[in-house]
Design an enzyme around this catalytic site. Structure first.
Site, PDB file in Angstrom:
ATOM      1  N   TYR A  56     -21.711  -3.321  -7.896  1.00 50.53           N
ATOM      2  CA  TYR A  56     -21.021  -2.206  -8.528  1.00 50.53           C
ATOM      3  C   TYR A  56     -21.815  -1.565  -9.660  1.00 50.53           C
ATOM      4  O   TYR A  56     -21.511  -0.454 -10.086  1.00 50.53           O
ATOM      5  CB  TYR A  56     -19.663  -2.657  -9.060  1.00 50.53           C
ATOM      6  CG  TYR A  56     -18.696  -3.128  -7.994  1.00 50.53           C
ATOM      7  CD1 TYR A  56     -18.950  -2.942  -6.646  1.00 50.53           C
ATOM      8  CD2 TYR A  56     -17.521  -3.777  -8.344  1.00 50.53           C
ATOM      9  CE1 TYR A  56     -18.082  -3.375  -5.680  1.00 50.53           C
ATOM     10  CE2 TYR A  56     -16.621  -4.211  -7.375  1.00 50.53           C
ATOM     11  CZ  TYR A  56     -16.914  -4.015  -6.047  1.00 50.53           C
ATOM     12  OH  TYR A  56     -16.028  -4.451  -5.092  1.00 50.53           O
ATOM     13  N   ASP A 104     -17.425 -15.982   3.590  1.00 46.76           N
ATOM     14  CA  ASP A 104     -16.583 -15.855   4.778  1.00 46.76           C
ATOM     15  C   ASP A 104     -15.756 -17.120   4.995  1.00 46.76           C
ATOM     16  O   ASP A 104     -14.576 -17.050   5.369  1.00 46.76           O
ATOM     17  CB  ASP A 104     -17.415 -15.513   6.023  1.00 46.76           C
ATOM     18  CG  ASP A 104     -18.739 -16.248   6.094  1.00 46.76           C
ATOM     19  OD1 ASP A 104     -19.116 -16.903   5.113  1.00 46.76           O
ATOM     20  OD2 ASP A 104     -19.402 -16.170   7.138  1.00 46.76           O
ATOM     21  N   ASP A 159     -13.843  -9.390  -6.056  1.00 45.90           N
ATOM     22  CA  ASP A 159     -12.913  -8.271  -5.899  1.00 45.90           C
ATOM     23  C   ASP A 159     -12.065  -8.457  -4.641  1.00 45.90           C
ATOM     24  O   ASP A 159     -10.855  -8.248  -4.642  1.00 45.90           O
ATOM     25  CB  ASP A 159     -13.719  -6.972  -5.818  1.00 45.90           C
ATOM     26  CG  ASP A 159     -12.855  -5.735  -5.976  1.00 45.90           C
ATOM     27  OD1 ASP A 159     -11.628  -5.868  -6.184  1.00 45.90           O
ATOM     28  OD2 ASP A 159     -13.406  -4.622  -5.891  1.00 45.90           O
ATOM     29  N   ASP A 168      -7.822 -10.384  -4.378  1.00 45.86           N
ATOM     30  CA  ASP A 168      -6.688  -9.688  -3.769  1.00 45.86           C
ATOM     31  C   ASP A 168      -6.120 -10.485  -2.598  1.00 45.86           C
ATOM     32  O   ASP A 168      -4.894 -10.516  -2.384  1.00 45.86           O
ATOM     33  CB  ASP A 168      -7.109  -8.292  -3.301  1.00 45.86           C
ATOM     34  CG  ASP A 168      -7.013  -7.257  -4.411  1.00 45.86           C
ATOM     35  OD1 ASP A 168      -6.773  -7.667  -5.562  1.00 45.86           O
ATOM     36  OD2 ASP A 168      -7.190  -6.061  -4.142  1.00 45.86           O
TER      37      ASP A 168
END
Length: 365
Positions: free
Chosen positions: A142, A224, A248, A252
């Protein structure tokens, strides 16, 4: 007893609504424990774009830097939802994290037995979930350069750069081990070391830090596999630490384990003092929820749990933090629940304002 300076940044959507309920709780803390909270409030996100043309003013950043802690609502909404815009509400939270050096995002996720039926996963899978996820905030994909898009005769192109230094990795991993010492003494470091050079460096540094904590179990898993195990065996995790983009996504995903995003707070922390306290930004993870903004049905629990994190990590007030958390749990356990936790066959859900009042009253007893 002491005075504490707190910045209040309600933001957009349901942010101002849940901030009001947080202030009810803080007012009770003042009376019960004798503290004094001095507030400075400002606009951020879409509200600041409308008023000033920018999501975060320099003077807002300067003000926040001089506070003991920052309580943040949420930013964004359909009004400003243009990914091509040069000014976007999300620049407020990114700017605060970068400008204040808030490098570690902490998200505690705990399943309370009386809410186990609210999760989309089986009760036996989620009933013992009690974990903390640490996401690195100021490095990685980012913020790496070059970061741009362009067009040539072959069409549109874009590039983002994932970059990490040894120092950036070491400080977030060390914080993970420090947290684990006060919990179940297990750290899971998540990377993609089979593909990415940044992840190979991450794993190398994490392994070196682990040697300083012989009493803490350390495991390394690929991102993963981490995504799969968060659904398959979430109760096996204690403290998870990972880089910015992986964090990130995984945070969630993990938020769904608790039954509702309306239950989950977060803390973004920077450099700590010797006693473990320091400036931090505290916010619920659920976002602005524009579909319910203004309806008075938002769940203020995550914001009030964020107040508890603020008390603990920035002000060093553990007794007060625990009292706030226990007040929220008592109200929910009594059957007074907001719309996102209400069963279709249950009683009428409690409105936002009433929920905040009930929690404040429970705290005051």
């Amino acid at each position: 007893m002491a005075d504490y300076q707190i910045a209040l940044l309600p933001g957009d959507g349901i942010g101002p609504e849940i901030m009001t309920e947080a202030r009810k709780v803080l007012a009770v803390l003042e009376r019960r424990f004798g503290h004094r909270f001095v507030y400075t409030e400002d606009l951020v996100g879409g509200a600041a774009i409308d008023a000033y043309g920018v999501a975060l003013r320099p003077q807002t950043l300067t003000m926040c830097a001089g506070q003991d802690a920052i309580l943040f609502g949420a930013v964004g909404g359909p009004k400003w939802d243009n990914p091509r815009a040069n000014v976007r509400p999300e620049q407020a939270i990114l700017g605060l994290r970068k400008g204040l050096g808030l490098f570690a995002n902490i998200r505690p996720i705990k399943m309370y037995p009386f809410l186990a039926g609210n999760s989309t996963l089986k009760r036996e899978v989620v009933k013992d979930v009690d974990m903390v996820l640490l996401r690195e905030l100021t490095g990685g994909l980012y913020f790496g350069k070059p970061q741009k898009r362009w067009e040539d005769k072959r069409g549109r192109k874009a590039v983002d750069t994932m970059k990490y230094s040894e120092q950036e990795i070491e400080r977030i991993v060390r914080l993970a081990f420090e947290l684990a010492l006060g919990r179940r003494k297990k750290v899971t470091s998540v990377d993609k070391a089979n593909v990415l050079d940044t992840s190979r460096l991450w794993r190398e540094v994490a392994t070196e830090v682990a040697r300083d904590y012989p009493d803490v179990q350390c495991e390394h898993i690929l991102v993963d596999s981490a995504a799969m195990h968060l659904i398959r065996r979430p109760a096996s995790f204690d403290v998870i630490v990972t880089e910015n983009m992986f964090g990130d996504i995984l945070t969630d995903e993990a938020s769904m384990l608790a039954g509702s995003m309306g239950m989950l707070p977060s803390a973004s922390l920077g450099k700590r003092r010797a006693d473990g306290t320091g400036l931090g930004l505290y916010e619920p993870i659920h976002g602005t929820a524009p579909d319910i903004a203004g309806k008075g049905i938002a769940n203020p629990s995550a914001m009030i749990f964020s107040v508890a994190l603020l008390l603990r990590h920035s002000l060093g007030l553990e007794e007060e933090a625990t009292a706030v958390e226990e007040a929220v749990i008592r109200v929910l356990r009594s059957g007074n629940v907001p719309a996102d936790l209400a069963s279709p066959k249950g009683k009428r859900p409690v409105k936002t304002s009433r929920m905040g009042t009930l929690i404040a009253e429970a705290l005051g007893k």
